[in-house]
Design a protein around this motif. Structure first.
Motif, PDB file in Angstrom:
ATOM      1  N   CYS A  86      -5.420   1.835 -63.582  1.00  0.00           N
ATOM      2  CA  CYS A  86      -5.974   3.053 -63.000  1.00  0.00           C
ATOM      3  C   CYS A  86      -7.377   3.307 -63.543  1.00  0.00           C
ATOM      4  O   CYS A  86      -7.611   3.242 -64.752  1.00  0.00           O
ATOM      5  CB  CYS A  86      -5.084   4.248 -63.319  1.00  0.00           C
ATOM      6  N   LEU A  87      -8.300   3.591 -62.623  1.00  0.00           N
ATOM      7  CA  LEU A  87      -9.656   3.971 -63.002  1.00  0.00           C
ATOM      8  C   LEU A  87     -10.021   5.325 -62.410  1.00  0.00           C
ATOM      9  O   LEU A  87     -11.193   5.619 -62.178  1.00  0.00           O
ATOM     10  CB  LEU A  87     -10.672   2.908 -62.573  1.00  0.00           C
ATOM     11  N   PRO A 135      -4.886   6.418 -70.572  1.00  0.00           N
ATOM     12  CA  PRO A 135      -4.979   5.565 -69.391  1.00  0.00           C
ATOM     13  C   PRO A 135      -3.633   4.911 -69.088  1.00  0.00           C
ATOM     14  O   PRO A 135      -2.845   4.632 -69.985  1.00  0.00           O
ATOM     15  CB  PRO A 135      -6.026   4.538 -69.773  1.00  0.00           C
ATOM     16  N   VAL A 136      -3.407   4.686 -67.799  1.00  0.00           N
ATOM     17  CA  VAL A 136      -2.149   4.081 -67.375  1.00  0.00           C
ATOM     18  C   VAL A 136      -2.426   2.820 -66.575  1.00  0.00           C
ATOM     19  O   VAL A 136      -3.511   2.626 -66.030  1.00  0.00           O
ATOM     20  CB  VAL A 136      -1.290   5.052 -66.532  1.00  0.00           C
ATOM     21  N   ASP A 142       6.605  -0.893 -63.044  1.00  0.00           N
ATOM     22  CA  ASP A 142       6.688  -0.306 -64.384  1.00  0.00           C
ATOM     23  C   ASP A 142       5.380   0.379 -64.766  1.00  0.00           C
ATOM     24  O   ASP A 142       4.331  -0.274 -64.834  1.00  0.00           O
ATOM     25  CB  ASP A 142       7.000  -1.388 -65.427  1.00  0.00           C
ATOM     26  N   LEU A 143       5.448   1.669 -65.051  1.00  0.00           N
ATOM     27  CA  LEU A 143       4.272   2.427 -65.462  1.00  0.00           C
ATOM     28  C   LEU A 143       4.127   2.346 -66.975  1.00  0.00           C
ATOM     29  O   LEU A 143       5.064   2.668 -67.715  1.00  0.00           O
ATOM     30  CB  LEU A 143       4.393   3.889 -65.031  1.00  0.00           C
ATOM     31  N   ARG A 154       1.334  -7.619 -76.208  1.00  0.00           N
ATOM     32  CA  ARG A 154       2.769  -7.325 -76.216  1.00  0.00           C
ATOM     33  C   ARG A 154       3.267  -6.987 -74.808  1.00  0.00           C
ATOM     34  O   ARG A 154       4.309  -7.473 -74.365  1.00  0.00           O
ATOM     35  CB  ARG A 154       3.086  -6.156 -77.158  1.00  0.00           C
ATOM     36  N   ILE A 155       2.499  -6.184 -74.080  1.00  0.00           N
ATOM     37  CA  ILE A 155       2.897  -5.796 -72.727  1.00  0.00           C
ATOM     38  C   ILE A 155       2.955  -7.024 -71.817  1.00  0.00           C
ATOM     39  O   ILE A 155       3.929  -7.226 -71.091  1.00  0.00           O
ATOM     40  CB  ILE A 155       1.940  -4.730 -72.156  1.00  0.00           C
ATOM     41  N   LEU A 156       1.920  -7.865 -71.860  1.00  0.00           N
ATOM     42  CA  LEU A 156       1.909  -9.061 -71.017  1.00  0.00           C
ATOM     43  C   LEU A 156       3.065  -9.990 -71.344  1.00  0.00           C
ATOM     44  O   LEU A 156       3.655 -10.613 -70.454  1.00  0.00           O
ATOM     45  CB  LEU A 156       0.585  -9.808 -71.161  1.00  0.00           C
TER      46      LEU A 156
END
Length: 160
Positions: A86-87, A135-136, A142-143, A154-156
Protein backbone atom coordinates in the motif's frame (compact mmCIF):
# COMPACT_ATOMS: atom_id res chain seq x y z
CA UNK A 1 1.54 -6.92 -29.06
CA UNK A 2 5.16 -7.50 -28.28
CA UNK A 3 7.07 -10.30 -29.89
CA UNK A 4 8.47 -12.47 -27.14
CA UNK A 5 9.39 -16.10 -27.20
CA UNK A 6 7.62 -17.98 -24.47
CA UNK A 7 8.31 -21.60 -23.80
CA UNK A 8 5.62 -23.86 -22.45
CA UNK A 9 5.83 -27.56 -21.75
CA UNK A 10 4.36 -30.09 -24.13
CA UNK A 11 1.78 -30.89 -21.44
CA UNK A 12 0.71 -27.25 -21.35
CA UNK A 13 0.37 -27.04 -25.13
CA UNK A 14 -1.60 -30.29 -25.12
CA UNK A 15 -3.93 -28.85 -22.47
CA UNK A 16 -4.33 -25.60 -24.45
CA UNK A 17 -5.15 -27.51 -27.64
CA UNK A 18 -7.64 -29.72 -25.79
CA UNK A 19 -9.47 -26.71 -24.31
CA UNK A 20 -9.66 -25.06 -27.72
CA UNK A 21 -10.92 -28.27 -29.33
CA UNK A 22 -13.60 -28.78 -26.66
CA UNK A 23 -14.93 -25.24 -27.23
CA UNK A 24 -14.36 -24.89 -30.98
CA UNK A 25 -18.02 -25.17 -32.01
CA UNK A 26 -19.55 -23.29 -29.05
CA UNK A 27 -20.60 -19.70 -29.67
CA UNK A 28 -19.26 -17.26 -27.10
CA UNK A 29 -16.57 -19.63 -25.87
CA UNK A 30 -13.64 -17.23 -26.08
CA UNK A 31 -13.75 -16.04 -22.47
CA UNK A 32 -14.15 -19.55 -20.98
CA UNK A 33 -11.27 -20.77 -23.15
CA UNK A 34 -9.02 -17.90 -22.05
CA UNK A 35 -9.99 -18.41 -18.40
CA UNK A 36 -9.20 -22.13 -18.49
CA UNK A 37 -5.86 -21.55 -20.18
CA UNK A 38 -4.83 -18.73 -17.84
CA UNK A 39 -5.83 -20.83 -14.81
CA UNK A 40 -3.44 -23.52 -16.02
CA UNK A 41 -0.46 -21.57 -17.37
CA UNK A 42 -0.86 -18.33 -15.42
CA UNK A 43 -1.02 -15.77 -18.23
CA UNK A 44 -1.90 -15.23 -21.89
CA UNK A 45 1.12 -14.18 -23.96
CA UNK A 46 0.92 -13.55 -27.69
CA UNK A 47 1.86 -17.13 -28.57
CA UNK A 48 -1.17 -18.47 -26.72
CA UNK A 49 -3.46 -15.76 -28.08
CA UNK A 50 -2.42 -16.71 -31.62
CA UNK A 51 -3.10 -20.38 -30.92
CA UNK A 52 -6.56 -19.55 -29.54
CA UNK A 53 -7.37 -17.26 -32.47
CA UNK A 54 -6.44 -19.92 -35.02
CA UNK A 55 -8.14 -22.71 -33.07
CA UNK A 56 -11.42 -20.83 -32.62
CA UNK A 57 -11.26 -19.29 -36.10
CA UNK A 58 -11.26 -15.75 -34.71
CA UNK A 59 -9.21 -12.71 -35.65
CA UNK A 60 -6.20 -12.25 -33.38
CA UNK A 61 -7.43 -8.68 -32.77
CA UNK A 62 -10.60 -10.04 -31.15
CA UNK A 63 -8.67 -12.32 -28.80
CA UNK A 64 -6.24 -9.52 -27.95
CA UNK A 65 -9.16 -7.12 -27.41
CA UNK A 66 -10.77 -9.44 -24.88
CA UNK A 67 -7.48 -10.13 -23.07
CA UNK A 68 -6.68 -6.42 -22.75
CA UNK A 69 -10.25 -5.33 -21.91
CA UNK A 70 -10.86 -7.58 -18.90
CA UNK A 71 -8.63 -6.86 -15.91
CA UNK A 72 -8.59 -10.48 -14.75
CA UNK A 73 -6.62 -11.49 -17.83
CA UNK A 74 -2.90 -10.80 -18.01
CA UNK A 75 -0.31 -11.03 -20.74
CA UNK A 76 2.53 -11.02 -18.23
CA UNK A 77 3.49 -13.88 -15.94
CA UNK A 78 2.16 -13.65 -12.41
CA UNK A 79 3.73 -15.22 -9.40
CA UNK A 80 2.11 -17.86 -7.27
CA UNK A 81 1.94 -15.22 -4.52
CA UNK A 82 0.72 -11.70 -5.22
CA UNK A 83 2.33 -9.02 -3.03
CA UNK A 84 0.54 -5.68 -2.89
CA UNK A 85 2.25 -2.88 -0.99
CA UNK A 86 0.00 0.00 0.00
CA UNK A 87 1.20 3.48 -0.93
CA UNK A 88 -1.87 5.36 0.21
CA UNK A 89 -1.21 8.50 2.25
CA UNK A 90 -0.91 6.86 5.68
CA UNK A 91 1.22 3.99 4.40
CA UNK A 92 3.41 6.29 2.34
CA UNK A 93 4.05 8.58 5.32
CA UNK A 94 4.90 5.58 7.53
CA UNK A 95 7.37 4.00 5.09
CA UNK A 96 5.37 2.12 2.47
CA UNK A 97 7.67 3.25 -0.33
CA UNK A 98 10.70 1.87 1.52
CA UNK A 99 8.87 -1.44 2.02
CA UNK A 100 8.18 -1.63 -1.72
CA UNK A 101 11.80 -0.80 -2.56
CA UNK A 102 13.19 -3.32 -0.06
CA UNK A 103 10.90 -6.05 -1.41
CA UNK A 104 11.95 -5.25 -4.97
CA UNK A 105 15.58 -5.59 -3.94
CA UNK A 106 15.06 -8.82 -2.00
CA UNK A 107 13.07 -10.38 -4.83
CA UNK A 108 15.31 -9.00 -7.57
CA UNK A 109 12.38 -7.58 -9.53
CA UNK A 110 10.69 -4.27 -10.21
CA UNK A 111 7.16 -3.19 -9.51
CA UNK A 112 4.60 -5.15 -11.55
CA UNK A 113 7.15 -7.86 -12.29
CA UNK A 114 7.34 -11.53 -11.44
CA UNK A 115 10.30 -13.41 -9.99
CA UNK A 116 12.01 -15.78 -12.47
CA UNK A 117 10.79 -18.78 -10.45
CA UNK A 118 7.23 -17.38 -10.65
CA UNK A 119 6.80 -17.50 -6.89
CA UNK A 120 6.12 -13.79 -6.34
CA UNK A 121 4.70 -10.79 -8.17
CA UNK A 122 5.15 -7.33 -6.68
CA UNK A 123 2.63 -4.52 -7.05
CA UNK A 124 1.92 -1.20 -5.42
CA UNK A 125 -1.64 -0.09 -4.75
CA UNK A 126 -3.08 3.26 -3.71
CA UNK A 127 -5.09 2.01 -0.73
CA UNK A 128 -5.85 -1.25 1.01
CA UNK A 129 -8.29 0.36 3.44
CA UNK A 130 -6.21 -0.38 6.53
CA UNK A 131 -4.75 3.02 7.42
CA UNK A 132 -4.53 2.56 11.19
CA UNK A 133 -1.86 -0.16 11.18
CA UNK A 134 0.16 1.44 8.35
CA UNK A 135 2.28 0.58 6.53
CA UNK A 136 0.48 -2.52 5.32
CA UNK A 137 0.92 -5.03 2.55
CA UNK A 138 -1.23 -7.83 1.28
CA UNK A 139 0.23 -11.16 0.25
CA UNK A 140 -2.48 -13.17 -1.43
CA UNK A 141 -5.33 -12.68 1.09
CA UNK A 142 -3.11 -12.11 4.15
CA UNK A 143 -2.85 -8.56 5.48
CA UNK A 144 0.49 -7.72 7.10
CA UNK A 145 0.30 -4.72 9.44
CA UNK A 146 2.88 -2.23 10.69
CA UNK A 147 5.45 -3.77 8.37
CA UNK A 148 9.09 -2.95 9.00
CA UNK A 149 11.95 -3.66 6.56
CA UNK A 150 13.57 -5.96 9.13
CA UNK A 151 10.48 -8.24 9.01
CA UNK A 152 10.48 -8.80 5.25
CA UNK A 153 12.78 -11.84 5.15
CA UNK A 154 10.65 -13.60 7.76
CA UNK A 155 7.40 -12.68 6.01
CA UNK A 156 8.64 -13.85 2.60
CA UNK A 157 9.88 -17.11 4.11
CA UNK A 158 6.28 -17.92 5.12
CA UNK A 159 5.35 -18.07 1.43
CA UNK A 160 8.34 -19.91 -0.03
Amino acid sequence: MSQTTVEFSQNEWTFIDRVIEEHRDIDGSLIPVLEAIQDRVGYLPESIQRRVAVGLNLPLSRVYGVVTFYSFFTMRPRGKHQIRVCLGTACHVKGGQRIAEELAGKLGIGIDECTPDRQFSLHVVRCLGACGPAPVMLIDDDLHKEVKPAQLDRILKEYR
